[in-house]
Design a protein around this motif. Structure first.
Motif, PDB file in Angstrom:
ATOM      1  N   ALA A   1     -31.044 -20.410 -18.220  1.00  0.00           N
ATOM      2  CA  ALA A   1     -32.272 -20.262 -18.575  1.00  0.00           C
ATOM      3  C   ALA A   1     -33.025 -21.524 -18.997  1.00  0.00           C
ATOM      4  N   ASP A   2     -32.466 -22.591 -19.623  1.00  0.00           N
ATOM      5  CA  ASP A   2     -32.879 -23.849 -20.114  1.00  0.00           C
ATOM      6  C   ASP A   2     -33.067 -24.605 -18.855  1.00  0.00           C
ATOM      7  N   GLU A   3     -32.373 -24.655 -17.817  1.00  0.00           N
ATOM      8  CA  GLU A   3     -32.413 -25.237 -16.519  1.00  0.00           C
ATOM      9  C   GLU A   3     -33.685 -24.782 -15.920  1.00  0.00           C
ATOM     10  N   LEU A   4     -33.846 -23.386 -15.945  1.00  0.00           N
ATOM     11  CA  LEU A   4     -34.949 -22.965 -14.955  1.00  0.00           C
ATOM     12  C   LEU A   4     -36.335 -23.135 -15.439  1.00  0.00           C
ATOM     13  N   VAL A   5     -36.208 -23.058 -16.908  1.00  0.00           N
ATOM     14  CA  VAL A   5     -37.784 -23.140 -17.422  1.00  0.00           C
ATOM     15  C   VAL A   5     -38.091 -24.760 -17.530  1.00  0.00           C
ATOM     16  N   VAL A   6     -37.154 -25.562 -17.667  1.00  0.00           N
ATOM     17  CA  VAL A   6     -37.258 -26.911 -17.485  1.00  0.00           C
ATOM     18  C   VAL A   6     -37.925 -27.411 -16.175  1.00  0.00           C
ATOM     19  N   ARG A   7     -37.134 -26.838 -14.951  1.00  0.00           N
ATOM     20  CA  ARG A   7     -37.509 -27.032 -13.890  1.00  0.00           C
ATOM     21  C   ARG A   7     -39.034 -26.733 -13.591  1.00  0.00           C
ATOM     22  N   CYS A   8     -39.309 -25.502 -14.246  1.00  0.00           N
ATOM     23  CA  CYS A   8     -40.692 -25.102 -14.061  1.00  0.00           C
ATOM     24  C   CYS A   8     -41.652 -25.699 -15.001  1.00  0.00           C
ATOM     25  N   GLY A   9     -41.371 -26.873 -15.677  1.00  0.00           N
ATOM     26  CA  GLY A   9     -42.489 -27.452 -16.407  1.00  0.00           C
ATOM     27  C   GLY A   9     -42.778 -26.987 -17.923  1.00  0.00           C
ATOM     28  N   LEU A  10     -41.579 -26.239 -18.416  1.00  0.00           N
ATOM     29  CA  LEU A  10     -41.517 -25.902 -19.778  1.00  0.00           C
ATOM     30  C   LEU A  10     -40.411 -26.527 -20.570  1.00  0.00           C
ATOM     31  N   PRO A  11     -40.548 -26.886 -21.990  1.00  0.00           N
ATOM     32  CA  PRO A  11     -39.469 -27.492 -22.586  1.00  0.00           C
ATOM     33  C   PRO A  11     -38.388 -26.180 -22.893  1.00  0.00           C
ATOM     34  N   GLY A  12     -37.131 -26.736 -23.150  1.00  0.00           N
ATOM     35  CA  GLY A  12     -36.082 -25.926 -23.256  1.00  0.00           C
ATOM     36  C   GLY A  12     -36.390 -25.192 -24.662  1.00  0.00           C
ATOM     37  N   GLU A  13     -37.040 -25.683 -25.525  1.00  0.00           N
ATOM     38  CA  GLU A  13     -37.352 -25.006 -26.881  1.00  0.00           C
ATOM     39  C   GLU A  13     -38.243 -23.670 -27.050  1.00  0.00           C
ATOM     40  N   VAL A  14     -38.568 -23.316 -25.689  1.00  0.00           N
ATOM     41  CA  VAL A  14     -39.236 -21.934 -25.509  1.00  0.00           C
ATOM     42  C   VAL A  14     -38.506 -20.949 -25.355  1.00  0.00           C
ATOM     43  N   LEU A  15     -36.903 -20.909 -25.325  1.00  0.00           N
ATOM     44  CA  LEU A  15     -36.226 -19.853 -25.012  1.00  0.00           C
ATOM     45  C   LEU A  15     -36.185 -18.789 -25.807  1.00  0.00           C
ATOM     46  N   ASP A  16     -36.461 -18.913 -27.186  1.00  0.00           N
ATOM     47  CA  ASP A  16     -36.392 -17.992 -28.096  1.00  0.00           C
ATOM     48  C   ASP A  16     -37.594 -17.464 -28.402  1.00  0.00           C
ATOM     49  N   ARG A  17     -38.637 -17.767 -27.648  1.00  0.00           N
ATOM     50  CA  ARG A  17     -40.094 -17.379 -28.065  1.00  0.00           C
ATOM     51  C   ARG A  17     -40.490 -15.943 -26.993  1.00  0.00           C
TER      52      ARG A  17
END
Length: 288
Positions: free
Chosen positions: A158-174
Motif C-alpha cells: 500500500a505504501d508503494e502504491l500511494v507514493v507512486r500516486c503522489g501521496l505520502p506513506g503517512e496516509v495509510l492509517d487515515r
C-alpha cells in the motif's frame, strides 16, 4: 475501425500519450455490443419494453493506447465500461481481451480477466469504503485475489502504491473523509493499480474534481501509462478533457458510436452533427 493538493506540474499537451502496440492484435476487441434494460409497468411490474442503453457498439483498443469515449450524460458510455467488466450483463455482442471471450469467461479464466481489467470510478468519495483505512482500501484487490495475506506485506505494498500516486506513506492509517477530492481519487487510482492490470477503464475520473486538480490527475494517469504500459478507455462527457488526453476518440450518442478516429481527424474535421455540437461547446481562447 479533465481542499488542498500537493503541487504538481501543469497539464501538458497530451502528445506524450501514444499507442505503443507490441502485438499485431488488439488488447481489447469489442464487436456489436448491446446492453438492454427492461422497462417494467403495472402492479406486477411486467416487462413491457426495453431501453437500448448500448446499441451495437464496436471498437478496438491497442496495448498502451488511450481511447476516449465521449458523449453527453445518458448516452450509454458508462454502461459500455461496466458491461466490459461484467458489472452489467451484456444482451448481445462479443468482447475479447487478449483473445479470451470476456462475456463467456468463467472460473480461473474470469479471475485472470478481472486481474487485468480494472476501473477508476467517477466519484472518489462514493467509491471508497468510509469504514476502511487507506492501506486496507488500496490492498483490497490483493486480499480478494489471495495475492497476499501478511499485514506487513500488505501495508508495504500500500505504501508503494500511494507514493507512486503522489501521496505520502503517512496516509495509510487515515480514512477517506480526511482527504480532498483529488487525494481520494489518487487513492482510487492506487487501488486500481494493485493487481498490475493491463487495462483500466477511467469512468469520468476528473468530472467531480476542481479544474486545477483535474490537470494533476490527468498528468498522473499519463505518467502511469508511460511507466506501466497501461491501456485506457477514458470515458467523459467533456470534449476538452478527451481532446487533451486521448490520441483516438469515439463519439457516442443514443447508445451508438456515431464517429471514431484519430484526435486530429475528429477535432479538425468532424463529420457527425453531434460531434460538431460537442466541439462547439469547448471554450476557445481569445487573442489579445
Amino acid at each position: 475501425m479533465p481542499h488542498n493538493e500537493q503541487n504538481q506540474e501543469t497539464a501538458g499537451s497530451g502528445d506524450d500519450i501514444r499507442a505503443t502496440t507490441t502485438s499485431t492484435s488488439p488488447l481489447l476487441t469489442v464487436h456489436n455490443l448491446s446492453t438492454l434494460f427492461p422497462v417494467r409497468t403495472g402492479v406486477f411490474q411486467r416487462i413491457t419494453d426495453h431501453v437500448r442503453a448500448v446499441d451495437g457498439v464496436s471498437f478496438d483498443l491497442g496495448r498502451g493506447e488511450t481511447l476516449g469515449l465521449v458523449g453527453e450524460s445518458g448516452c450509454g458510455k458508462t454502461t459500455v465500461g461496466r458491461t466490459l467488466l461484467g458489472l452489467i450483463p451484456a444482451s448481445s455482442g462479443e468482447v475479447r481481451f487478449e483473445g479470451t471471450d470476456v462475456l463467456k469467461a468463467r472460473g480461473a479464466s474470469l479471475r485472470s480477466l478481472r486481474r487485468n481489467m480494472q476501473i477508476i470510478f467517477q466519484d472518489p468519495a462514493g467509491s471508497l469504503d468510509p469504514r476502511m483505512r487507506v492501506w486496507q482500501i488500496v490492498t483490497e484487490p490483493l486480499r480478494v485475489h489471495g495475492e497476499e495475506k501478511s499485514r506487513a506485506a500488505l501495508r508495504a505494498k500500500a505504501d508503494e502504491l500511494v507514493v507512486r500516486c503522489g501521496l505520502p506513506g503517512e496516509v495509510l492509517d487515515r480514512y477517506p473523509h480526511e482527504f480532498s477530492g483529488g487525494q481520494r481519487q489518487r487513492i482510487g487510482i492506487a487501488r486500481a493499480l494493485a493487481l498490475q492490470p493491463k487495462f483500466i477503464i477511467c469512468d469520468e475520473p476528473t468530472s467531480a474534481l476542481d479544474v486545477s486538480v483535474q490537470s494533476q490527475i490527468i498528468n498522473l494517469l499519463t505518467d502511469l501509462q508511460r511507466d506501466m504500459g497501461l491501456s485506457y478507455l477514458f470515458i467523459s462527457h467533456d470534449m476538452a478533457v478527451v481532446q487533451h488526453m486521448c490520441p483516438r476518440i469515439a463519439v457516442m450518442y443514443g447508445g451508438k458510436i456515431v464517429e471514431e478516429g484519430p484526435r486530429e481527424q475528429i477535432v479538425d474535421d468532424p463529420q457527425h452533427a453531434y460531434t460538431q455540437k460537442l466541439l462547439s461547446a469547448v471554450p476557445k481562447m481569445r487573442s489579445a
